[in-house]
Design a protein around this motif. Structure first.
Motif, short mmCIF file in Angstrom:
data_model
loop_
_atom_site.label_atom_id
_atom_site.label_comp_id
_atom_site.label_asym_id
_atom_site.label_seq_id
_atom_site.Cartn_x
_atom_site.Cartn_y
_atom_site.Cartn_z
N GLU A 38 -12.44 -51.96 13.55
CA GLU A 38 -12.07 -50.61 13.93
C GLU A 38 -10.98 -50.08 13.00
O GLU A 38 -10.22 -50.84 12.43
N ASN A 39 -10.90 -48.76 12.91
CA ASN A 39 -9.82 -48.10 12.18
C ASN A 39 -8.75 -47.74 13.19
O ASN A 39 -8.78 -46.68 13.82
N ASN A 45 -5.21 -46.69 14.85
CA ASN A 45 -4.04 -45.84 14.60
C ASN A 45 -2.81 -46.58 15.13
O ASN A 45 -2.34 -46.34 16.24
N GLN A 92 -15.51 -50.64 8.06
CA GLN A 92 -14.59 -50.04 9.01
C GLN A 92 -15.22 -48.78 9.58
O GLN A 92 -15.64 -47.89 8.83
N ASP A 114 -15.29 -45.29 12.13
CA ASP A 114 -14.38 -44.16 12.32
C ASP A 114 -13.40 -44.45 13.45
O ASP A 114 -13.69 -45.22 14.38
N ARG A 115 -12.23 -43.82 13.36
CA ARG A 115 -11.18 -44.04 14.34
C ARG A 115 -11.61 -43.65 15.76
O ARG A 115 -11.14 -44.24 16.73
N TYR A 123 -20.21 -46.17 8.85
CA TYR A 123 -19.01 -46.95 8.54
C TYR A 123 -18.60 -46.68 7.10
O TYR A 123 -19.33 -46.06 6.31
N THR A 124 -17.42 -47.20 6.75
CA THR A 124 -16.89 -47.13 5.40
C THR A 124 -16.63 -48.55 4.90
O THR A 124 -16.01 -49.34 5.62
N ILE A 129 -14.58 -51.06 2.94
CA ILE A 129 -13.20 -51.12 2.41
C ILE A 129 -13.00 -52.34 1.52
O ILE A 129 -12.04 -52.39 0.75
#
Length: 273
Positions: free
Chosen positions: A175-176, A178, A217, A219-220, A269-270, A272
């Motif tokens: 997860e992204n 915060n 990863q 999205d938030r 997803y991204t 990283i």
């Protein structure tokens, strides 16, 4: 700027960088301007191709870290397995679909005993006159307890992440988080600080880079805890509800396990690493 300057403390933690001629023998190291210094760990540092060194002071101990020019050793990799998702949280710091978990440090008996001892030693420190000889002696006891707790937590997190990476999954999805926003929550800020989720994510990136594993990863705002991993139904999940009971298909599964399966199945997803 207004106000008095804030000078850097030189009493507890600090470091500096050295470059030049550095010689190493089995039990000692020769550093520029310092000369020969005995080593506590013998035969650990390579004796040639040393480029630079960094001296680190941590309370009452000194460490030397050297940069060595040598080829990286090959890493043994087992047969590649299916991709996994890792859910990060408070009750279970790390959860995977296969059942690998890093539990919260609140249940670790060694850390619980050290925390109780730390409270006693801090109470003794507060009763002594600041700056006196006995105050510095007591401060050293408190610092040693802090260092031991930190090292135990770091060892648990590193071994847990390494046990996941060594299974050689095709990819890992996380997860992204915060983290700064989480620290603003007064009720949960201390728990997030004790777990150190940011350190685990950074260590996971390092190990994925070493083992050649793709780290994804999402999205938030991806609702990994609210989605049913069987039918895709979305329903609200408050923090006090630890079991996911789907109102659509009737699936019953642990909250963290369900979230880790959803992260594994995520398509948006991204990459990283």
């Amino acid at each position: 700027q207004k106000g008095y300057p804030k000078f850097k403390k030189k009493s507890s933690i600090g470091s500096y960088y050295l470059i030049g001629t550095i010689h190493v023998q089995r039990h000692r190291i020769q550093l520029p301007k310092l000369g020969w210094i005995k080593l506590k760990e013998r035969g650990y540092i390579p004796t040639n191709s040393i480029k630079s060194a960094t001296i680190v002071k941590e309370y009452d101990r000194y460490y030397v870290s050297v940069l060595v020019d040598q080829p990286s050793s090959p890493i043994f990799k087992p047969k590649q397995t299916d991709g996994i998702g890792i859910d990060l949280g408070l009750k279970e710091a790390v959860s995977t679909p296969s059942g690998v978990r890093i539990k919260s440090f609140k249940t670790n008996q060694t850390i619980i005993k050290l925390d109780k001892s730390l409270k006693r030693q801090q109470r003794k420190l507060s009763r002594k006159k600041k700056g006196s000889h006995n105050w510095y002696k007591q401060l050293l006891k408190v610092q040693r307890l802090y260092r031991r707790i930190k090292n135990i937590k770091k060892d648990i997190k590193r071994k847990g992440i390494l046990s996941i990476v060594r299974t050689n999954p095709q990819f890992i999805t996380i997860e992204n988080l915060n983290i700064k926003g989480m620290m603003r929550n007064k009720r949960l800020a201390n728990s997030f600080q004790q777990i150190g989720l940011g350190y685990m994510v950074e260590w996971l990136k390092i190990k994925c880079r070493d083992y050649g594993i793709e780290l994804r990863q999402v999205d938030r705002f991806y609702p990994s805890s609210q989605i049913c991993s069987d039918c895709g139904h979305i329903q609200p999940m408050p923090l006090n509800q630890r079991t996911y009971h789907c109102n659509h298909c009737g699936m019953i599964k642990d909250r963290d396990t369900n979230a880790s399966v959803n992260l594994k199945q995520a398509t948006d997803y991204t990459v990283i690493v």
